[in-house]
Each structure stands twice: as structure tokens, then as C-alpha cells.
Scaffold this motif. Structure first.
Motif, PDB file in Angstrom:
ATOM      1  N   ILE A  70      35.161  64.558  83.465  1.00 40.24           N
ATOM      2  CA  ILE A  70      35.415  64.045  84.816  1.00 40.24           C
ATOM      3  C   ILE A  70      34.737  64.933  85.849  1.00 40.24           C
ATOM      4  CG2 ILE A  70      37.204  63.601  86.537  1.00 40.24           C
ATOM      5  CD1 ILE A  70      39.102  62.910  84.281  1.00 40.24           C
ATOM      6  N   LYS A  71      33.889  64.332  86.685  1.00 43.12           N
ATOM      7  CA  LYS A  71      33.193  65.075  87.730  1.00 43.12           C
ATOM      8  C   LYS A  71      34.033  65.180  89.004  1.00 43.12           C
ATOM      9  CE  LYS A  71      28.928  64.005  88.499  1.00 43.12           C
ATOM     10  NZ  LYS A  71      27.696  63.213  88.757  1.00 43.12           N
ATOM     11  N   GLU A  72      34.873  64.191  89.218  1.00 39.83           N
ATOM     12  CA  GLU A  72      35.660  64.137  90.455  1.00 39.83           C
ATOM     13  C   GLU A  72      36.854  63.217  90.240  1.00 39.83           C
ATOM     14  OE1 GLU A  72      35.118  61.940  94.760  1.00 39.83           O
ATOM     15  OE2 GLU A  72      33.372  63.023  93.949  1.00 39.83           O
ATOM     16  N   PHE A  73      37.977  63.524  90.876  1.00 44.17           N
ATOM     17  CA  PHE A  73      39.086  62.573  90.903  1.00 44.17           C
ATOM     18  C   PHE A  73      39.863  62.752  92.200  1.00 44.17           C
ATOM     19  CE2 PHE A  73      41.428  66.222  89.186  1.00 44.17           C
ATOM     20  CZ  PHE A  73      42.679  66.103  89.771  1.00 44.17           C
ATOM     21  N   ALA A  74      40.579  61.697  92.563  1.00 41.04           N
ATOM     22  CA  ALA A  74      41.379  61.729  93.786  1.00 41.04           C
ATOM     23  C   ALA A  74      42.626  60.886  93.586  1.00 41.04           C
ATOM     24  CB  ALA A  74      40.573  61.215  94.979  1.00 41.04           C
ATOM     25  N   VAL A  75      43.718  61.329  94.199  1.00 41.77           N
ATOM     26  CA  VAL A  75      44.975  60.588  94.189  1.00 41.77           C
ATOM     27  C   VAL A  75      45.710  60.940  95.472  1.00 41.77           C
ATOM     28  CG1 VAL A  75      46.111  62.398  92.822  1.00 41.77           C
ATOM     29  CG2 VAL A  75      47.119  60.103  92.941  1.00 41.77           C
ATOM     30  N   SER A  76      46.241  59.914  96.128  1.00 40.74           N
ATOM     31  CA  SER A  76      46.871  60.119  97.432  1.00 40.74           C
ATOM     32  C   SER A  76      45.842  60.789  98.348  1.00 40.74           C
ATOM     33  CB  SER A  76      48.144  60.949  97.281  1.00 40.74           C
ATOM     34  OG  SER A  76      48.820  61.073  98.512  1.00 40.74           O
ATOM     35  N   ASP A  77      46.209  61.912  98.998  1.00 41.30           N
ATOM     36  CA  ASP A  77      45.245  62.597  99.858  1.00 41.30           C
ATOM     37  C   ASP A  77      44.641  63.818  99.169  1.00 41.30           C
ATOM     38  OD1 ASP A  77      47.455  64.212  99.845  1.00 41.30           O
ATOM     39  OD2 ASP A  77      47.364  64.724 101.966  1.00 41.30           O
ATOM     40  N   LEU A  78      44.792  63.899  97.861  1.00 42.35           N
ATOM     41  CA  LEU A  78      44.254  65.025  97.103  1.00 42.35           C
ATOM     42  C   LEU A  78      42.926  64.645  96.459  1.00 42.35           C
ATOM     43  CD1 LEU A  78      47.524  66.157  95.272  1.00 42.35           C
ATOM     44  CD2 LEU A  78      46.563  67.107  97.372  1.00 42.35           C
ATOM     45  N   ARG A  79      41.941  65.522  96.558  1.00 40.17           N
ATOM     46  CA  ARG A  79      40.640  65.277  95.939  1.00 40.17           C
ATOM     47  C   ARG A  79      40.171  66.547  95.257  1.00 40.17           C
ATOM     48  NH1 ARG A  79      35.042  65.693  97.887  1.00 40.17           N
ATOM     49  NH2 ARG A  79      33.717  64.235  96.723  1.00 40.17           N
ATOM     50  N   TYR A  80      39.719  66.421  94.012  1.00 40.18           N
ATOM     51  CA  TYR A  80      39.223  67.549  93.242  1.00 40.18           C
ATOM     52  C   TYR A  80      37.816  67.238  92.759  1.00 40.18           C
ATOM     53  CZ  TYR A  80      43.952  69.528  92.969  1.00 40.18           C
ATOM     54  OH  TYR A  80      45.168  70.074  93.266  1.00 40.18           O
ATOM     55  N   ILE A  81      36.958  68.249  92.777  1.00 44.03           N
ATOM     56  CA  ILE A  81      35.606  68.094  92.246  1.00 44.03           C
ATOM     57  C   ILE A  81      35.373  69.167  91.184  1.00 44.03           C
ATOM     58  CG2 ILE A  81      34.730  67.105  94.391  1.00 44.03           C
ATOM     59  CD1 ILE A  81      33.322  69.828  94.849  1.00 44.03           C
ATOM     60  N   ARG A  82      34.586  68.816  90.174  1.00 43.03           N
ATOM     61  CA  ARG A  82      34.252  69.762  89.115  1.00 43.03           C
ATOM     62  C   ARG A  82      32.990  70.524  89.476  1.00 43.03           C
ATOM     63  NH1 ARG A  82      32.371  67.092  83.756  1.00 43.03           N
ATOM     64  NH2 ARG A  82      30.383  67.134  84.904  1.00 43.03           N
ATOM     65  N   VAL A  83      33.054  71.845  89.327  1.00 35.60           N
ATOM     66  CA  VAL A  83      31.883  72.682  89.558  1.00 35.60           C
ATOM     67  C   VAL A  83      31.817  73.752  88.478  1.00 35.60           C
ATOM     68  CG1 VAL A  83      31.817  72.349  92.061  1.00 35.60           C
ATOM     69  CG2 VAL A  83      33.178  74.216  91.105  1.00 35.60           C
ATOM     70  N   THR A  84      30.593  74.147  88.165  1.00 31.63           N
ATOM     71  CA  THR A  84      30.380  75.340  87.346  1.00 31.63           C
ATOM     72  C   THR A  84      29.894  76.410  88.300  1.00 31.63           C
ATOM     73  OG1 THR A  84      29.886  74.052  85.363  1.00 31.63           O
ATOM     74  CG2 THR A  84      29.111  76.329  85.414  1.00 31.63           C
ATOM     75  N   ILE A  85      30.676  77.451  88.442  1.00 32.82           N
ATOM     76  CA  ILE A  85      30.486  78.352  89.580  1.00 32.82           C
ATOM     77  C   ILE A  85      30.913  79.764  89.228  1.00 32.82           C
ATOM     78  CG2 ILE A  85      32.806  78.079  90.564  1.00 32.82           C
ATOM     79  CD1 ILE A  85      31.429  77.687  93.302  1.00 32.82           C
ATOM     80  N   ASP A  86      30.409  80.725  89.988  1.00 32.12           N
ATOM     81  CA  ASP A  86      30.834  82.115  89.835  1.00 32.12           C
ATOM     82  C   ASP A  86      32.150  82.328  90.589  1.00 32.12           C
ATOM     83  OD1 ASP A  86      28.666  82.879  88.312  1.00 32.12           O
ATOM     84  OD2 ASP A  86      27.459  83.468  90.045  1.00 32.12           O
ATOM     85  N   ILE A  87      33.125  82.932  89.914  1.00 30.41           N
ATOM     86  CA  ILE A  87      34.403  83.220  90.547  1.00 30.41           C
ATOM     87  C   ILE A  87      34.807  84.650  90.235  1.00 30.41           C
ATOM     88  CG2 ILE A  87      35.647  82.226  88.567  1.00 30.41           C
ATOM     89  CD1 ILE A  87      37.924  81.525  90.520  1.00 30.41           C
ATOM     90  N   ASP A  88      35.335  85.322  91.242  1.00 31.23           N
ATOM     91  CA  ASP A  88      35.853  86.689  91.077  1.00 31.23           C
ATOM     92  C   ASP A  88      37.367  86.593  90.903  1.00 31.23           C
ATOM     93  OD1 ASP A  88      36.344  89.458  91.220  1.00 31.23           O
ATOM     94  OD2 ASP A  88      36.680  89.309  93.389  1.00 31.23           O
ATOM     95  N   ARG A  89      37.872  87.047  89.770  1.00 33.12           N
ATOM     96  CA  ARG A  89      39.298  86.979  89.471  1.00 33.12           C
ATOM     97  C   ARG A  89      39.966  88.348  89.602  1.00 33.12           C
ATOM     98  NH1 ARG A  89      41.631  82.562  86.882  1.00 33.12           N
ATOM     99  NH2 ARG A  89      40.204  80.835  86.426  1.00 33.12           N
ATOM    100  N   SER A  90      39.414  89.225  90.398  1.00 33.40           N
ATOM    101  CA  SER A  90      40.001  90.554  90.560  1.00 33.40           C
ATOM    102  C   SER A  90      41.441  90.443  91.055  1.00 33.40           C
ATOM    103  CB  SER A  90      39.194  91.380  91.560  1.00 33.40           C
ATOM    104  OG  SER A  90      37.858  91.524  91.111  1.00 33.40           O
ATOM    105  N   SER A  91      42.311  91.213  90.446  1.00 31.09           N
ATOM    106  CA  SER A  91      43.731  91.162  90.778  1.00 31.09           C
ATOM    107  C   SER A  91      44.011  91.919  92.070  1.00 31.09           C
ATOM    108  CB  SER A  91      44.552  91.766  89.640  1.00 31.09           C
ATOM    109  OG  SER A  91      45.916  91.828  89.989  1.00 31.09           O
ATOM    110  N   LYS A  92      45.043  91.469  92.794  1.00 30.05           N
ATOM    111  CA  LYS A  92      45.511  92.215  93.962  1.00 30.05           C
ATOM    112  C   LYS A  92      46.792  92.989  93.645  1.00 30.05           C
ATOM    113  CE  LYS A  92      48.006  88.273  95.961  1.00 30.05           C
ATOM    114  NZ  LYS A  92      48.163  87.406  97.155  1.00 30.05           N
ATOM    115  N   ASP A  93      47.210  92.934  92.397  1.00 29.66           N
ATOM    116  CA  ASP A  93      48.335  93.735  91.932  1.00 29.66           C
ATOM    117  C   ASP A  93      47.949  95.210  92.005  1.00 29.66           C
ATOM    118  OD1 ASP A  93      50.260  95.144  90.460  1.00 29.66           O
ATOM    119  OD2 ASP A  93      50.605  93.463  89.098  1.00 29.66           O
ATOM    120  N   LEU A  94      48.777  96.012  92.662  1.00 26.98           N
ATOM    121  CA  LEU A  94      48.445  97.422  92.872  1.00 26.98           C
ATOM    122  C   LEU A  94      48.181  98.158  91.571  1.00 26.98           C
ATOM    123  CD1 LEU A  94      50.954  98.412  95.715  1.00 26.98           C
ATOM    124  CD2 LEU A  94      48.507  97.957  95.913  1.00 26.98           C
TER     125      LEU A  94
END
Length: 407
Positions: A70-94
Motif C-alpha cells: 500500500i502506497k497510501e491510505f485514508a480514512v475519515s480525516d486521517l491520511r498516511y503515505i508510505r515512504v522509504t526515508i532516513d529516520i533518526d531514532r535517538s532516544s531522549k531518555d536520559l
């Protein structure tokens, strides 16, 4: 009486199959670009999903659609798109802070929630406590707005607020001052406000796609109730035990409920200060002494307190007006004017102040029209001690509580 909470819990479990979140009108686009109008199970996701459940028609069997298809879906006022992307998951836990200022990117395929759609687009990714915002302008590639908390030394932390420079460099127009980008927080409401202003600057007729439905996220209720309480006691210096009589007590509370803004309002936290009181007495008579006079002892307890349950609640929706709920709470107890006294024959009584401890409660209930409720609530034993004497008590209660929601 003890079986009642179990029976109510079994009733709840028996209807959960009918208490699910609804399938609502929506669509999805597959890898070939084909758009399928359908009904999607709208969970009002907190964490960004990796799959959806959908039906082609109301009576059709539910199917599962996966992110890989699925590249994209929407329901009600919610819309999601699929991407392959760089993400930083660094924690903010001290305890888990990175020592590196720069983001530590990893390529992933994700569904991003579309928050603002226009010339400049704002997206959100959530996973537990992780929250990352992404953006693009025009036909540019989507990229992360950079915000990172990192460790400078063992006693110092700092923040990488590069997202503010990204906003001022890439998302700016004549009506936006640099100070506005600098003051924008890395928070949903603040970023939506900034992107909305930019898009309105570019196109005065701009209207955001996501109009969150008005939700009743705060409720204030009056909660009167009837309790059935007992007070077994023991002497800590001996094996003597006994019971003050079971009593019907009255309670009066005020509940503040905060509905969490996801999962269609099925989760809430609450705090409910409640006045309660219990009083009872026991009279014993021992064998006459050598004088031939029996010893009469009168034991009396007067226990008053303000209970302060702080807990969580989960709703099971039956229909648009009716819902069941279960809740559990940790209870702080603030006793006042509470005493334990002993009177021997006609002598003046000897009194001791009482001191209470905490306990836990669990309840099941029914709410109608978001206005009226009834709940059965069972409490674990609460220890109560007589100060400066060896007496201790285990206050036990079972309650039936009515509720009327003011707003």
C-alpha cells in the motif's frame, strides 16, 4: 457479593467482539497506483501503523493490507503515505542519550501521517515515546525535521534544534518573520500552526486536510455511592484477632477524567477525590473476677478519610450511546478525625489516632449517553494502624457507585 465483579467482567469479555472500533469509509492506493474505495477499520492510531484492516463492502470479510503493498491510505480525516526515508531514532531518555550531536540516520520504510497538505507538507511518525516530524515543499523529497537531545558530558546535555533553520530556509514567505521560525516548538500544534501560516501565505484559500473532530477530552462527574465495608483487626503483639461489623457506608466523590486523544477515545486517566466514613463498635465481657464483677470492654473505631484514586480506564463501545468500561487505580488515603478507643467498664475511654495506608481498586461499569454511569468497584485491603498502640486493621470494601457527568 464477591462473585459479582467476576460475573460483570465475564459479561464484558463476552461482548468485546461487538465492542470494536468501526469500519469507516476510506481508500487505499496499491503499488500499481490503483485506488480502491473501501471501508477501513479506523483505530485512530497512536503509533503509526504497518498494516490496515479493510472491507470492500459492509458485509464482506475483513482483509489485511500490508505496508509493502500500500502506497497510501485514508480514512475519515486521517491520511498516511508510505515512504522509504532516513529516520533518526535517538532516544531522549536520559539514561540512553547519544553522545553525538548530529542525527544518526537509518533508512526505513514507514507510513507517515499527513498533518498539513499544501505547498508545504508536514508529516508525523510516532512509535511509543518516539516522535519525529517530516516535511517537504513542492516536489522536493520528504526529509526529517531535525531535533535531537544529546549528552555533552556526564553532567550536561544539549539540544540540536536544526529544524528551526530548516523552517527558515525552506518554509518561508513574506508574512513570516525569522523570529517565528525560532519560536516554533518541536510539537504538533506549534508546527501545524507554522505550516498552516506558510501555506495560507502562498495560497489565501488554503484549507488544511486534517480537521480533527471535536472530542470531549475532559469530563467532570459527580460520583455518589454505597459501600459495604468491614474492618478485621489484630493485635501486633499477640495473636488476638477480631472483626468489627460489616457496615453499609456512603461515599461522595468528584471525578476528573482525561480522555486520551487517540484510539477513538477508548482510553482515559482519572482522578477521583472521595469522602468516605466508617464507624463501628464491639463490646466484650470477660469472666467475673474474684470480686464477682465481669469486665466489660467497649472497642470503638471511627474512620473518616478523603480517598484519592488515580487510575486508568478502558472503554468498550456497544453503540453510539452505550459503553462498558473497566478501570484500575492506585488509592492515596488522607484520614482525618479517625480514632480507635477502648473503654473498660465505666472508666473514661482511652483513644488512639488512626493512620491509613494506600491500596488498589478495580472496577467494571456501564455508561450511557456520556452522561449516566453505574460501576461496581472492589478494593484490596487497606492497612490502618493505631498510633502508639499495637492494634492494626485491614479495611475492606466493595462499592456500587453512580455517576452523573456535568460536562
Amino acid at each position: 457479593m464477591k462473585k459479582l465483579p467476576l460475573l460483570l467482567l465475564l459479561m464484558i469479555l463476552s461482548v468485546t467482539g461487538y465492542a470494536q472500533i468501526k469500519f469507516e469509509k476510506g481508500y487505499f492506493i496499491d503499488n500499481n497506483g490503483s485506488k480502491t474505495e473501501c471501508l477501513i477499520k479506523n483505530i485512530d492510531w497512536h503509533d503509526n501503523p504497518t498494516q490496515i484492516q479493510y472491507k470492500i463492502t459492509e458485509d464482506a470479510k475483513a482483509k489485511t493490507g500490508y505496508i509493502k503493498n500500500i502506497k497510501e491510505f485514508a480514512v475519515s480525516d486521517l491520511r498516511y503515505i508510505r515512504v522509504t526515508i532516513d529516520i533518526d531514532r535517538s532516544s531522549k531518555d536520559l539514561k540512553k542519550l547519544s553522545d553525538t550531536k548530529n542525527p544518526e540516520f537509518k533508512e526505513e520504510t514507514l507510513f507517515l501521517k499527513h498533518l498539513v497538505k499544501g505547498e508545504a507538507n508536514l508529516y508525523l511518525y510516532e512509535d511509543g515515546n518516539l516522535r519525529r516530524y517530516f516535511y517537504n515543499v513542492g516536489d522536493d523529497n520528504i526529509q526529517q525535521l531535525i531535533y535531537k537531545v544529546y549528552r555533552v558530558s556526564s553532567i550536561q546535555i544539549d539540544k540540536n534544534n536544526r529544524y528551526k533553520q530548516q523552517l527558515w530556509t525552506d518554509v518561508r514567505c513574506d508574512n513570516i518573520e525569522e523570529s517565528e521560525a525560532a519560536k516554533t516548538e518541536y510539537k504538533r500544534k506549534s508546527l501545524i500552526k507554522y505550516f498552516t501560516k506558510y501555506n495560507t501565505c502562498i495560497d489565501p484559500s488554503f484549507v488544511n486536510i486534517q480537521k480533527r473532530e471535536d472530542r470531549d477530552l475532559f469530563n467532570l462527574s459527580i460520583k455518589p455511592g454505597i459501600g459495604f465495608a468491614s474492618l478485621p483487626y489484630r493485635n501486633r503483639t499477640s495473636s488476638n484477632v477480631g472483626d468489627f461489623e460489616n457496615k453499609t457506608t456512603f461515599k461522595l466523590g468528584v471525578e476528573a477524567e482525561f480522555v486520551l486523544p487517540f484510539n477513538k477515545g477508548k482510553w482515559a486517566i482519572f482522578i477521583e477525590p472521595t469522602y468516605q466514613s466508617y464507624d463501628s463498635n464491639i463490646e466484650t465481657e470477660t469472666n467475673p473476677s474474684f470480686t464477682g464483677t465481669p469486665t466489660i470492654r467497649n472497642y470503638k473505631v471511627e474512620y473518616k478519610s478523603i480517598e484519592l484514586p488515580i487510575g486508568a480506564r478502558h472503554y468498550f463501545f456497544l453503540n453510539d450511546k452505550s459503553k462498558l468500561f473497566v478501570n484500575v487505580a492506585y488509592v492515596l488515603d488522607f484520614e482525618f478525625d479517625s480514632t480507635y478507643s477502648i473503654q473498660i467498664n465505666a472508666a473514661d475511654p482511652t483513644s488512639f489516632d488512626l493512620e491509613s495506608r494506600t491500596n488498589v481498586i478495580g472496577g467494571v461499569g456501564f455508561k450511557y449517553n456520556n452522561k449516566y454511569s453505574i460501576e461496581t468497584r472492589f478494593a484490596t485491603g487497606r492497612e490502618i494502624y493505631g498510633r502508639f498502640n499495637a492494634q492494626s486493621y485491614n479495611y475492606k470494601s466493595f462499592s456500587v457507585i453512580l455517576g452523573y457527568t456535568l460536562f
